[in-house]
Design a protein around this motif. Sequence first.
Motif, PDB file in Angstrom:
ATOM      1  N   ARG A  10     -20.260  23.310 -26.874  1.00 47.13           N
ATOM      2  CA  ARG A  10     -20.959  22.511 -27.888  1.00 47.13           C
ATOM      3  C   ARG A  10     -22.269  21.940 -27.352  1.00 47.13           C
ATOM      4  O   ARG A  10     -23.148  21.571 -28.127  1.00 47.13           O
ATOM      5  CB  ARG A  10     -20.063  21.374 -28.388  1.00 47.13           C
ATOM      6  CG  ARG A  10     -18.809  21.860 -29.092  1.00 47.13           C
ATOM      7  CD  ARG A  10     -18.045  20.693 -29.705  1.00 47.13           C
ATOM      8  NE  ARG A  10     -16.827  21.136 -30.350  1.00 47.13           N
ATOM      9  CZ  ARG A  10     -16.756  21.616 -31.585  1.00 47.13           C
ATOM     10  NH1 ARG A  10     -17.868  21.742 -32.298  1.00 47.13           N
ATOM     11  NH2 ARG A  10     -15.605  21.987 -32.106  1.00 47.13           N
ATOM     12  N   ALA A  11     -22.366  21.803 -26.045  1.00 42.04           N
ATOM     13  CA  ALA A  11     -23.582  21.253 -25.442  1.00 42.04           C
ATOM     14  C   ALA A  11     -24.271  22.336 -24.636  1.00 42.04           C
ATOM     15  O   ALA A  11     -23.649  23.014 -23.825  1.00 42.04           O
ATOM     16  CB  ALA A  11     -23.232  20.057 -24.548  1.00 42.04           C
ATOM     17  N   HIS A  24     -29.033  11.243 -22.634  1.00 40.78           N
ATOM     18  CA  HIS A  24     -28.419  12.108 -23.648  1.00 40.78           C
ATOM     19  C   HIS A  24     -26.899  12.035 -23.535  1.00 40.78           C
ATOM     20  O   HIS A  24     -26.348  12.020 -22.429  1.00 40.78           O
ATOM     21  CB  HIS A  24     -28.842  13.564 -23.433  1.00 40.78           C
ATOM     22  CG  HIS A  24     -30.289  13.818 -23.650  1.00 40.78           C
ATOM     23  ND1 HIS A  24     -30.788  14.400 -24.795  1.00 40.78           N
ATOM     24  CD2 HIS A  24     -31.365  13.566 -22.868  1.00 40.78           C
ATOM     25  CE1 HIS A  24     -32.100  14.504 -24.710  1.00 40.78           C
ATOM     26  NE2 HIS A  24     -32.478  14.010 -23.536  1.00 40.78           N
ATOM     27  N   CYS A  57     -23.352  13.979 -25.447  1.00 40.49           N
ATOM     28  CA  CYS A  57     -22.835  14.959 -26.400  1.00 40.49           C
ATOM     29  C   CYS A  57     -21.328  14.777 -26.488  1.00 40.49           C
ATOM     30  O   CYS A  57     -20.634  14.828 -25.474  1.00 40.49           O
ATOM     31  CB  CYS A  57     -23.171  16.384 -25.968  1.00 40.49           C
ATOM     32  SG  CYS A  57     -22.506  17.650 -27.090  1.00 40.49           S
ATOM     33  N   GLY A  60     -19.656  17.971 -31.058  1.00 30.97           N
ATOM     34  CA  GLY A  60     -21.022  18.412 -30.829  1.00 30.97           C
ATOM     35  C   GLY A  60     -22.059  17.366 -31.190  1.00 30.97           C
ATOM     36  O   GLY A  60     -23.263  17.609 -31.034  1.00 30.97           O
ATOM     37  N   ARG A 104     -24.640  14.477 -30.988  1.00 30.64           N
ATOM     38  CA  ARG A 104     -25.489  14.096 -29.863  1.00 30.64           C
ATOM     39  C   ARG A 104     -26.182  12.773 -30.134  1.00 30.64           C
ATOM     40  O   ARG A 104     -26.458  12.425 -31.287  1.00 30.64           O
ATOM     41  CB  ARG A 104     -26.553  15.169 -29.602  1.00 30.64           C
ATOM     42  CG  ARG A 104     -25.989  16.525 -29.205  1.00 30.64           C
ATOM     43  CD  ARG A 104     -27.082  17.585 -29.247  1.00 30.64           C
ATOM     44  NE  ARG A 104     -26.572  18.890 -28.867  1.00 30.64           N
ATOM     45  CZ  ARG A 104     -26.699  19.417 -27.658  1.00 30.64           C
ATOM     46  NH1 ARG A 104     -27.303  18.739 -26.706  1.00 30.64           N
ATOM     47  NH2 ARG A 104     -26.219  20.614 -27.389  1.00 30.64           N
TER      48      ARG A 104
END
Length: 364
Positions: free
Chosen positions: A13-14, A44, A46, A51, A53
């Motif tokens: 997902r990242a 950042h 995630c 997913g 962010r």
Amino acid sequence: MTDERMIPELSGRARWRTRHDTTSLIEVDGAPLAVGVDEEGVLHTCDLRTGARTEVPLDLDPQTLVGPLLHDEEDEEFEEDEEDEEDLSEYEVDTYKLAARVAALHLGGRPVVLTGADRFDVLMTDDDYGGGAVRAWDLRTGRMIGRPMDGHELGVTALTALAGPGAALSVSSSEEGRLVVWDLDRGERVANLAGSYNGVMGAGFAGGRPIAATGGHHDYVEVWDLAAGERIGEPLTGIDGPVRAIAVTEVEGRAVVLAAGDADTALYRWDLVGGGSAGAPLTGHTDSVIDLAAVVAGGRPIAVSGAADRTARVWDLAGGGQIGAPIEGCWLLEDVAVIGGVPVALTSSLEGELQVWDLDRAAR
């Protein structure tokens, strides 16, 4: 075919590119988060389940980022006279160097990210500040917590957050070989020790006490009692230097240090109590080992290694030997953590895709 050890609902997902050792795992409100800081000084996260962010710019105010580093900790005039704050506008933050290393933990009930700076992370017009500070940041707001944690003269090369009974510590090593320990609850430096330059480091708990092992340019490993601030025994020898990766763990109630060097592809083990070998070297990688981590999985102590051969491998530390087939296609072993009560490993591919591995399953 998908490797059965992978947790597919948390993987892929990242996709991001960060510097080595700048992505960590932390569980926040039941969600497993990958956390990293980019070259622009943006934090950042995630959510590996959904997913989702977030991007939180770090607060890079020079007054808090640099100011305390220019004064003695007991400079009462600086701490109390807020009206006469220095003009630090000439200081320029190099965001690329701000987070050469990253670690994450929970501190006082809130999620926190530690960053270890490279050398010269803050530049002045006609002078250089040496860099190497460790800083704690609130994961949700991006604001710095407490003062910068100094003690290094050059860049941070390894950073670990240790959280255990009665202890929340930042443990870092650096290019010039300093091992620096800060108590995160009290905001105090508790150790500043001299190790090998170009230092690598691993830290953990043994018998309830925090210990760290350091190595680097030399062909030996040193072990440190972080509570006492002193070395334990004589240097551990038998490895061809320079030392590249280190981990600390317990095996059947005994403290064990693991390390790998540039000269060959094996993992070496020492019994901390006796200082001798804790078993034959573990072999299987076909190129230099870059990362090492240790955890209890499936009820037994294991190690996870990542190497330049682009595989991660799982090792049985009690019985010796590799468990299962290599985990293929791993560019970096980013982190090992316990998420939802399950020990997991976080790896990244050459394309920057993050994968999560169930270490309980891998240890069977």
